[in-house]
Design a protein around this motif. Structure first.
Motif, PDB file in Angstrom:
ATOM      1  N   HIS A 216      50.204  39.871  49.755  1.00  0.00           N
ATOM      2  CA  HIS A 216      49.655  41.166  49.329  1.00  0.00           C
ATOM      3  C   HIS A 216      50.798  42.164  49.164  1.00  0.00           C
ATOM      4  O   HIS A 216      51.436  42.551  50.146  1.00  0.00           O
ATOM      5  CB  HIS A 216      48.650  41.668  50.386  1.00  0.00           C
ATOM      6  CG  HIS A 216      47.850  42.865  49.957  1.00  0.00           C
ATOM      7  ND1 HIS A 216      46.589  43.123  50.450  1.00  0.00           N
ATOM      8  CD2 HIS A 216      48.138  43.874  49.097  1.00  0.00           C
ATOM      9  CE1 HIS A 216      46.139  44.256  49.909  1.00  0.00           C
ATOM     10  NE2 HIS A 216      47.060  44.730  49.090  1.00  0.00           N
TER      11      HIS A 216
ATOM     12  N   HIS B 279      38.426  46.637  48.674  1.00  0.00           N
ATOM     13  CA  HIS B 279      39.355  45.837  47.879  1.00  0.00           C
ATOM     14  C   HIS B 279      39.192  44.354  48.184  1.00  0.00           C
ATOM     15  O   HIS B 279      39.102  43.958  49.341  1.00  0.00           O
ATOM     16  CB  HIS B 279      40.800  46.270  48.153  1.00  0.00           C
ATOM     17  CG  HIS B 279      41.127  47.606  47.561  1.00  0.00           C
ATOM     18  ND1 HIS B 279      42.245  48.330  47.880  1.00  0.00           N
ATOM     19  CD2 HIS B 279      40.471  48.336  46.609  1.00  0.00           C
ATOM     20  CE1 HIS B 279      42.264  49.454  47.176  1.00  0.00           C
ATOM     21  NE2 HIS B 279      41.191  49.489  46.405  1.00  0.00           N
TER      22      HIS B 279
ATOM     23  N   GLU C 270      44.460  42.441  43.271  1.00  0.00           N
ATOM     24  CA  GLU C 270      43.612  43.143  44.250  1.00  0.00           C
ATOM     25  C   GLU C 270      42.574  43.916  43.449  1.00  0.00           C
ATOM     26  O   GLU C 270      42.922  44.872  42.746  1.00  0.00           O
ATOM     27  CB  GLU C 270      44.457  44.080  45.122  1.00  0.00           C
ATOM     28  CG  GLU C 270      43.623  44.810  46.168  1.00  0.00           C
ATOM     29  CD  GLU C 270      44.451  45.662  47.131  1.00  0.00           C
ATOM     30  OE1 GLU C 270      45.592  46.026  46.797  1.00  0.00           O
ATOM     31  OE2 GLU C 270      43.921  45.980  48.216  1.00  0.00           O
TER      32      GLU C 270
ATOM     33  N   ASP D  45      51.037  44.403  52.179  1.00  0.00           N
ATOM     34  CA  ASP D  45      50.567  45.518  51.320  1.00  0.00           C
ATOM     35  C   ASP D  45      51.730  46.471  51.007  1.00  0.00           C
ATOM     36  O   ASP D  45      51.543  47.684  50.855  1.00  0.00           O
ATOM     37  CB  ASP D  45      49.405  46.270  51.970  1.00  0.00           C
ATOM     38  CG  ASP D  45      48.486  46.935  50.954  1.00  0.00           C
ATOM     39  OD1 ASP D  45      48.779  46.864  49.736  1.00  0.00           O
ATOM     40  OD2 ASP D  45      47.482  47.536  51.380  1.00  0.00           O
TER      41      ASP D  45
ATOM     42  N   ARG E 124      40.266  49.105  57.204  1.00  0.00           N
ATOM     43  CA  ARG E 124      40.468  50.385  56.503  1.00  0.00           C
ATOM     44  C   ARG E 124      39.154  51.071  56.103  1.00  0.00           C
ATOM     45  O   ARG E 124      39.140  52.268  55.841  1.00  0.00           O
ATOM     46  CB  ARG E 124      41.278  50.153  55.218  1.00  0.00           C
ATOM     47  CG  ARG E 124      42.754  49.979  55.407  1.00  0.00           C
ATOM     48  CD  ARG E 124      43.527  51.207  54.888  1.00  0.00           C
ATOM     49  NE  ARG E 124      43.371  51.421  53.464  1.00  0.00           N
ATOM     50  CZ  ARG E 124      44.220  51.004  52.528  1.00  0.00           C
ATOM     51  NH1 ARG E 124      45.301  50.335  52.887  1.00  0.00           N
ATOM     52  NH2 ARG E 124      44.015  51.259  51.266  1.00  0.00           N
TER      53      ARG E 124
ATOM     54  N   HIS F  34      46.907  46.094  41.610  1.00  0.00           N
ATOM     55  CA  HIS F  34      45.512  46.548  41.531  1.00  0.00           C
ATOM     56  C   HIS F  34      44.916  46.262  40.155  1.00  0.00           C
ATOM     57  O   HIS F  34      45.406  46.779  39.141  1.00  0.00           O
ATOM     58  CB  HIS F  34      45.421  48.061  41.756  1.00  0.00           C
ATOM     59  CG  HIS F  34      45.829  48.509  43.124  1.00  0.00           C
ATOM     60  ND1 HIS F  34      45.037  48.337  44.230  1.00  0.00           N
ATOM     61  CD2 HIS F  34      46.944  49.148  43.572  1.00  0.00           C
ATOM     62  CE1 HIS F  34      45.645  48.856  45.294  1.00  0.00           C
ATOM     63  NE2 HIS F  34      46.806  49.346  44.920  1.00  0.00           N
TER      64      HIS F  34
ATOM     65  N   HIS G 199      42.244  44.087  53.952  1.00  0.00           N
ATOM     66  CA  HIS G 199      42.333  45.077  55.045  1.00  0.00           C
ATOM     67  C   HIS G 199      40.979  45.628  55.509  1.00  0.00           C
ATOM     68  O   HIS G 199      40.698  46.830  55.347  1.00  0.00           O
ATOM     69  CB  HIS G 199      43.267  46.228  54.660  1.00  0.00           C
ATOM     70  CG  HIS G 199      43.125  46.744  53.245  1.00  0.00           C
ATOM     71  ND1 HIS G 199      41.961  47.280  52.749  1.00  0.00           N
ATOM     72  CD2 HIS G 199      43.998  46.800  52.210  1.00  0.00           C
ATOM     73  CE1 HIS G 199      42.122  47.653  51.489  1.00  0.00           C
ATOM     74  NE2 HIS G 199      43.358  47.360  51.137  1.00  0.00           N
TER      75      HIS G 199
END
Ligand code: AMP
Ligand code: MN
Ligand code: MN
Ligand code: MN
Length: 293
Positions: free
Chosen positions: A10, A78, A67, A251, A197, A42, A194
């Motif tokens: 990621h 996501h 993502e 990330d 989050r 993304h 994640h």
């Protein structure tokens, strides 16, 4: 093949909201000891062929990645996709449609900021990415730091770009079902990114995991730059409870903005199936150096 431990599945490049090129990321991953890498921009896969070539030039094994932004329970979630065929037409079209709303959203965000006296934000953000389809809140955050409105991007998100703040515009992204289907029908595996989050209640989180699994999702990020050590434990337990494989990824977006560098997180906790074991046949292996003599 020997067992892979240092997988970083990621991160973001200049193709979305990162600040490094795919080539620079591959070199950085190699320098940090990464063995298996995926670039996950993304809603976009135009960096995949470059990333794979750069991975192989640095002796890294590679999984294709992205993502995908989705809307679930009125919130943005996501879904990381790994190991898909980047030439799959349904996936390409789905990502294209998902990106399509970003230009208008960015203009609306800019209008919201203008109302509190911040002018020129659309052009300022666009300058960082060039393509309205790829413009993200991160690019607005960089513009507001550059123009001295805030001291760092975290402050921008807190004051301007999150729920009910002047530059926040609610947006409808892809559905969970579509995102999981695009990825899996292109030969890949879908991964909940994640999970700590999201500001979900326990019931909403349970619904996310159950529906994700029902649609064919098979993995969750356990060790990510967005989780604390207690959250590694919580989501390792969730992975076991739901029978999901586990993923690991920093990330990483930028040397100046990200607190977690490529390849530097702890290993996955024991007793979990690494998602890359499900994707063994989809790994693009680094060419082995030719034997001497
Ligand atoms: P967007 O897809 O346009 O909504 O932008 C989401 C991106 O903004 C994420 O992928 C992160 O890179 C970044 N982001 C979201 N929340 C924060 C935050 N609180 N601080 C810094 N960056 C954030
Ligand atoms: Mn991002
Ligand atoms: Mn994310
Ligand atoms: Mn990300």
């Amino acid at each position: 093949m020997t067992q892979i431990l240092n997988a970083d599945l990621h991160c973001h490049s200049v193709v979305s909201d990162g600040t490094l090129t795919p080539e620079a990321l591959a070199e950085r991953a190699k320098a940090n000891g990464v063995e298996l890498w995926a670039l996950t921009d993304h809603d976009e896969i135009s960096g995949q062929h470059r990333a794979m070539a750069a991975a192989h030039a640095n002796g890294l094994h590679y999984l294709c990645g992205t993502e995908i932004s989705i809307t679930f329970a009125s919130a943005t979630v996501h879904i990381v996709g790994l190991g898909f065929d980047p030439d799959n037409e349904q996936l390409r079209q789905g990502l294209h449609n998902t990106r399509g709303g970003r230009g208008q959203r960015a203009m609306d965000m800019s209008d919201g900021l203008a109302k509190v006296g911040i002018h020129g934000a659309y052009d300022g953000a666009l300058k960082y990415v060039g393509n309205p389809e790829l413009i993200s809140r991160t690019h607005f955050a960089r513009f507001l730091v550059e123009s001295g409105v805030c001291k760092d991007t975290n402050e921008v998100f807190r004051k301007y770009l999150t729920d009910n703040k002047p530059g926040f515009v609610p947006h409808r992204w892809a559905t969970l079902r579509d995102a999981v289907h695009w990825i899996t029908e292109a030969g890949g595996e879908a991964v909940i990114a994640h999970p700590a989050r999201y500001k979900f209640t326990a019931n909403e989180e349970y619904a996310l995991f159950s529906e994700f699994k029902a649609h064919g999702g098979r993995a969750v990020e356990v060790v990510t730059g967005s989780h604390t050590p207690p959250e590694y434990v919580k989501y390792a337990d969730m992975a076991r409870e739901f029978g999901l494989a586990a993923s690991r990824g920093s990330d990483f977006h930028s040397p100046d903005e990200s607190h977690t560098d490529l390849g530097t997180l702890p290993w996955l906790p024991g007793g979990l199936t690494p998602v890359w074991e499900l994707l063994d046949h989809r790994i693009h292996r680094a060419p082995t150096p030719s034997a001497v003599g």
